[in-house]
Design a protein around this motif. Structure first.
Motif, short mmCIF file in Angstrom:
data_model
loop_
_atom_site.label_atom_id
_atom_site.label_comp_id
_atom_site.label_asym_id
_atom_site.label_seq_id
_atom_site.Cartn_x
_atom_site.Cartn_y
_atom_site.Cartn_z
N ILE A 117 0.86 -1.19 0.00
CA ILE A 117 0.00 0.00 0.00
C ILE A 117 0.90 1.24 0.00
O ILE A 117 2.09 1.15 0.32
CB ILE A 117 -0.95 0.02 1.23
N PRO A 118 0.34 2.42 -0.36
CA PRO A 118 1.17 3.64 -0.35
C PRO A 118 1.75 3.93 1.04
O PRO A 118 1.09 3.62 2.05
CB PRO A 118 0.19 4.74 -0.76
N ILE A 119 2.91 4.52 1.08
CA ILE A 119 3.62 4.67 2.35
C ILE A 119 2.85 5.51 3.37
O ILE A 119 2.86 5.20 4.57
CB ILE A 119 5.05 5.21 2.13
N LEU A 120 2.16 6.56 2.93
CA LEU A 120 1.46 7.39 3.92
C LEU A 120 0.24 6.69 4.50
O LEU A 120 -0.12 6.92 5.66
CB LEU A 120 1.09 8.75 3.32
N GLU A 121 -0.37 5.84 3.69
CA GLU A 121 -1.48 5.04 4.21
C GLU A 121 -0.96 4.09 5.28
O GLU A 121 -1.57 3.91 6.35
CB GLU A 121 -2.11 4.26 3.05
N PHE A 122 0.19 3.49 4.99
CA PHE A 122 0.82 2.59 5.96
C PHE A 122 1.18 3.35 7.24
O PHE A 122 0.90 2.91 8.36
CB PHE A 122 2.07 1.97 5.34
#
Ligand SMILES: *[C@@H]1O[C@H](CO)[C@@H](O)[C@H](O)[C@H]1NC(C)=O
Ligand SMILES: *[C@@H]1O[C@H](CO)[C@@H](O)[C@H](O)[C@H]1NC(C)=O
Ligand SMILES: *[C@@H]1O[C@H](CO)[C@@H](O)[C@H](O)[C@H]1NC(C)=O
Ligand SMILES: *[C@@H]1O[C@H](CO)[C@@H](O)[C@H](O)[C@H]1NC(C)=O
Length: 325
Positions: free
Chosen positions: A180-185
């Motif tokens: 998943i995208p890093i900021l979502e993580f």
């Protein structure tokens, strides 16, 4: 006269035994130095394991004198037990190798990285390492083997609920899956250390993206628990100093396994890489920062209290690197 008759045998016994009892007590106190007493007060030790702070601390704990008598020759890690070593340790080894009055084995496989069970009952027995929150999150995102950021991670976690035992053989099945995208993580990991410190009756797993979000008030409560409830606070960024402090406080010698993936240089530098936080584009975990600040505070206070510095730790470090050269 009657008193004397009764007292003669009884009082004589008490009088003649008292000095002996005192001697025994003094003898025991002499055998039990401050390190032994400190260790005893922390037992049964509760290892609080935040994801990505460094699991080799487990080796330092289980090798403390008497804690896990049957594990003295075992280094718990990927090399000896494979990638699912923590699951294997939790499921079968801990309760067989450790004295459970000295180390709490948490045997619930469905709950990896469990939160604290009961703070007020266990206060004073917690030991753990803390890591800069943004670094911890970046390390989690870039852990390609466990792939904690996999798009299927929710489903993967739910397999822990359904067939926990299977995870001791297949804990890295997400390796290679897209992330998943890093900021979502980052958002889903935000406040994760706080979560493990304050949520005592979890209904979701620590790493579940749908777990409770933590507030500033939660973080302050967690920080207070770090200050009051921990027998030992280590810092991932200061691994070598932390290991050295740990042994100064609780005894046992510095071992190579204490440093497993952080090989100290002779100067005592920890080899943990710092990730470049520009990847987070200004995002920052402002919840766990409160907890980490408290941990740094406790750690630095103890360094002074126990006279621990790179120069007083050279002997410890030399054991740590002995087999790595
Ligand atoms: C650990 O290793 C030593 C030396 O090989 C041996 O004497 C001892 O029995 C071992 N202890 C355990 C618990 O395996
Ligand atoms: C491991 O997990 C993967 C993904 O769910 C699954 O396809 C595979 O069959 C599992 N292997 C074993 C040995 O359970
Ligand atoms: C981090 O990455 C940014 C963008 O790639 C770069 O400009 C910066 O110099 C890097 N910082 C460090 C400390 O390497
Ligand atoms: C701290 O350790 C050093 C080196 O072993 C020693 O010289 C010094 O006296 C110690 N200081 C205290 C306050 O114990």
């Amino acid at each position: 006269m009657l008193f004397a008759l009764i007292c003669w045998p009884l009082c004589g016994m008490v009088l003649s035994q008292e000095p002996e009892t005192m001697q025994l007590l003094q003898h025991r106190l002499a055998l039990e130095g401050p390190q032994e007493q400190r260790l005893k007060a922390a037992e049964p030790i509760n290892w609080v394991h935040f994801p990505k702070v460094g699991s080799s601390f487990l080796n330092a704990i289980v090798h403390l004198p008497g804690v896990c008598p049957l594990a003295v020759n075992l280094t718990i890690g990927e090399q000896s037990l494979g990638p699912c070593f923590l699951q294997i340790w939790t499921d079968v080894m801990c309760s067989q190798l450790c004295d459970q009055e000295k180390f709490r084995c948490k045997t619930d496989l469905r709950m990896p990285h469990p939160p604290i069970d009961d703070y007020w009952a266990e206060k004073g027995t917690f030991m753990g390492f803390f890591r800069d929150p943004d670094q911890r999150i970046l390390s989690g995102y870039h852990d390609d083997m466990d792939n904690l950021a996999s798009v299927n991670f929710r489903d993967f976690l739910h397999r822990y609920d359904e067939e926990p035992l299977a995870q001791t053989a297949n804990c890295t099945s997400e390796e290679g899956a897209p992330k998943i995208p890093i900021l979502e993580f980052a958002e889903s990991w935000k406040g994760g250390m706080t979560y493990q410190l304050v949520v005592e009756h979890p209904t979701t797993q620590t790493l579940d993206p749908d777990r409770l979000t933590m507030t500033r008030a939660d973080a302050q409560k967690a920080a207070q628990r770090v200050r009051d409830g921990f027998a030992f606070v280590g810092i991932t960024e200061e691994w070598s100093l932390s290991v050295c402090l740990f042994h100064k406080m609780f005894g046992g010698s510095c071992l190579q396994s204490d440093f497993a993936n952080t090989r100290p240089s002779a100067a005592g530098k920890s080899a943990h890489v710092a990730y470049n936080t520009s990847e987070l584009m200004g995002w920052h975990d402002d919840i766990d920062e409160v907890v980490y600040a408290a941990a740094l505070d406790v750690f630095r206070t103890n360094l002074v209290l126990f006279n621990v510095s790179h120069s007083t730790c050279q002997e410890c470090y030399s054991r740590g690197v002995a087999h790595n050269i």
